[in-house]
Write an enzyme that holds these catalytic residues in place. Sequence first.
Site, PDB file in Angstrom:
ATOM      1  N   ASP A 150      41.984  47.409 -53.705  1.00 59.28           N
ATOM      2  CA  ASP A 150      40.814  47.709 -52.885  1.00 59.28           C
ATOM      3  C   ASP A 150      40.730  49.213 -52.588  1.00 59.28           C
ATOM      4  O   ASP A 150      41.736  49.853 -52.248  1.00 59.28           O
ATOM      5  CB  ASP A 150      40.976  46.928 -51.572  1.00 59.28           C
ATOM      6  CG  ASP A 150      39.729  46.881 -50.737  1.00 59.28           C
ATOM      7  OD1 ASP A 150      38.729  46.335 -51.209  1.00 59.28           O
ATOM      8  OD2 ASP A 150      39.759  47.384 -49.588  1.00 59.28           O
ATOM      9  N   GLU A 200      59.092  46.864 -63.536  1.00 59.56           N
ATOM     10  CA  GLU A 200      60.372  46.217 -63.216  1.00 59.56           C
ATOM     11  C   GLU A 200      60.331  44.735 -63.564  1.00 59.56           C
ATOM     12  O   GLU A 200      61.355  44.068 -63.587  1.00 59.56           O
ATOM     13  CB  GLU A 200      60.672  46.342 -61.711  1.00 59.56           C
ATOM     14  CG  GLU A 200      60.925  47.753 -61.233  1.00 59.56           C
ATOM     15  CD  GLU A 200      60.874  47.838 -59.701  1.00 59.56           C
ATOM     16  OE1 GLU A 200      60.834  46.785 -59.002  1.00 59.56           O
ATOM     17  OE2 GLU A 200      60.844  48.981 -59.203  1.00 59.56           O
TER      18      GLU A 200
HETATM   19  C1  GLC Z   1      36.165  47.027 -50.675  1.00 63.96           C
HETATM   20  C2  GLC Z   1      35.887  45.544 -50.615  1.00 63.96           C
HETATM   21  C3  GLC Z   1      34.913  45.289 -49.508  1.00 63.96           C
HETATM   22  C4  GLC Z   1      35.532  45.734 -48.215  1.00 63.96           C
HETATM   23  C5  GLC Z   1      35.956  47.185 -48.289  1.00 63.96           C
HETATM   24  C6  GLC Z   1      36.876  47.542 -47.170  1.00 63.96           C
HETATM   25  O1  GLC Z   1      35.048  47.759 -51.039  1.00 63.96           O
HETATM   26  O2  GLC Z   1      35.464  45.076 -51.853  1.00 63.96           O
HETATM   27  O3  GLC Z   1      34.538  43.947 -49.432  1.00 63.96           O
HETATM   28  O4  GLC Z   1      34.628  45.569 -47.167  1.00 63.96           O
HETATM   29  O5  GLC Z   1      36.676  47.459 -49.470  1.00 63.96           O
HETATM   30  O6  GLC Z   1      38.117  46.929 -47.364  1.00 63.96           O
END
Ligand code: GLC
Length: 561
Positions: free
Chosen positions: A210, A276
């Site tokens: 993310d 790993e």
């Molecule tokens: C990313 C995710 C989204 C989330 C954001 C904050 O863009 O896909 O859904 O709100 O990160 O974590």
Amino acid sequence: MTNGNEWWRSAVIYQIYPRSFSDGIGDDGLGDLVGITERLPALVELGVDAIWLSPFYTSPQKDAGYDVADYCDVDPVFGTLADFVTLEKRAHELGLKLIVDLVPNHTSDQHRWFVEAMAADEGSPERGRYIFRDGKGKDGELPPNNWDSVFGGPAWTRVTRPDGTPGQWYLHLFDTSQPDLDWDSPWVREQFRDILRFWLDRGVDGFRVDVAHGLVKADGLPDYTPPASGGSMGGGTVGLEPEIEAHAADDPATPPYWAQERVHEIYRDWHNVLEEYDGERVLCAEAWVEPLSKLALWVRPDEMQQAFNFSYLETPWEGPAIRKVIDVSLEAFTSVGAPSTWVLSNHDVVRHASRLALTAENPQGHGIGPKSPGKPVRELGLRRARAATALMLALPGSAYLYQGEELGLPEVIDLPDEARQDPTWFRTHGERYGRDGCRVPIPWEADKPSYGFGPTGRSWLPQPADWAPYARDAQRGVAGSTLELYRLALALRAEQDLGMGGVEWLPGHGDDIVAFRNGGVIVIANTGEAAVELPAGEILLSSERLGDGILPGDTTVWLRA
Ligand code: GLC
């Protein structure tokens, strides 16, 4: 080390958004891990190679689980760690790879690390896990800089000291409940190596990372004013711009909170953690970075394996733009030895069955609702979505699908305001609708309560009354249905090994036509309105019913080469 033939180079990966997939426990109208495990055979039947699970970790659910309070446990609303182990075992038995979501840019404000930081003194090691700074102004009453949150409003929140006086500010590029970690802290880096190993020890095949462009911020946290061109989910540089040239060629200024050079050392480190472990593991970057040549830095041989191709997602349904983004993608990723990925929908964007027929500009993350300018025409959107998917699934590389797109689901536009849950909606006081419209629980059985989503008839966001025809059981085995179109495309893609193939453009077509050969398949997509002549040949797949020798507008056909 790569052998050039890893599964992720060509895999079709299906995104499961757990809260909206299937409510197996049937308690609260929220999907869960038991529900996912039960429904896995349907995904095998669909023909995907892998699943990616959006976060199911312990979380107060302020941002639907992207606010993690414990990275190594399952939130009770989704089940238990034992449920995860069962899910994973079943997925692997069925031949599906499993990718989980890793959220390293920020934690929840209820994570133990942040609770301890708040209880500790200014300047303490605990505070040093996050980005706390003194405010500006006479009494520190102004935020440390001018950054805005991706969800709207300022990116800083001031804390109150135990004696009630105002204290320092902490940075949150997203919601106030999502404080950014300080990735200059060796301690933070060590925690995340452990988190990776925790899930790798349990046998996951990889991670979707993310906000993979956001972890490192520029020294000194300088002020920054983004260009006035709208914004994308990552607060990037473009929304639905009409010209792909703008995405592909320009190198927009780099904001001090995205795409900093030093972020790459983190992924080199994680690459080694994955090494790993035996087997072929994957890290996939969610990085809203343009142009693609810059995004390719994330997938150099010693970093991640994949990065979401959001330039492709943002490309309008127009022949020249599509040809260009495919060329630029293949060139950029090939130059670093990585496969391209392709994606049209996910849990952050307007579903492509609506987006491709929008009549007004709609920056990423803004969503559409009753008062938005420009409404998508449903039939046209679905028609274009089917054609766009048929085109995408013929491309070499790895493709990502988002749950429900195989049913042709549109964006839900008319959710009641009181049902909305996306922090974007609240932080902008309703100015942006946010992402709830693509997150509505999906329909499985036309005649059951909540269309079979769960046994109670409840669903955490209300489902539209007219969704019965979209239900999986209403489409299964029905010739011409969107579900059967996806199944056929995926079966042919696997049979012809298109994921490992290449694109050879076919000359002699008009601007609206995207025509190429990939191995044993010729693909012809008509992005225009006017019908054109269809070359002779054996038709393997068509996104619409065809008249004799004619390729109608907004239609894609696969012919045997
Ligand atoms: C990313 C995710 C989204 C989330 C954001 C904050 O863009 O896909 O859904 O709100 O990160 O974590």
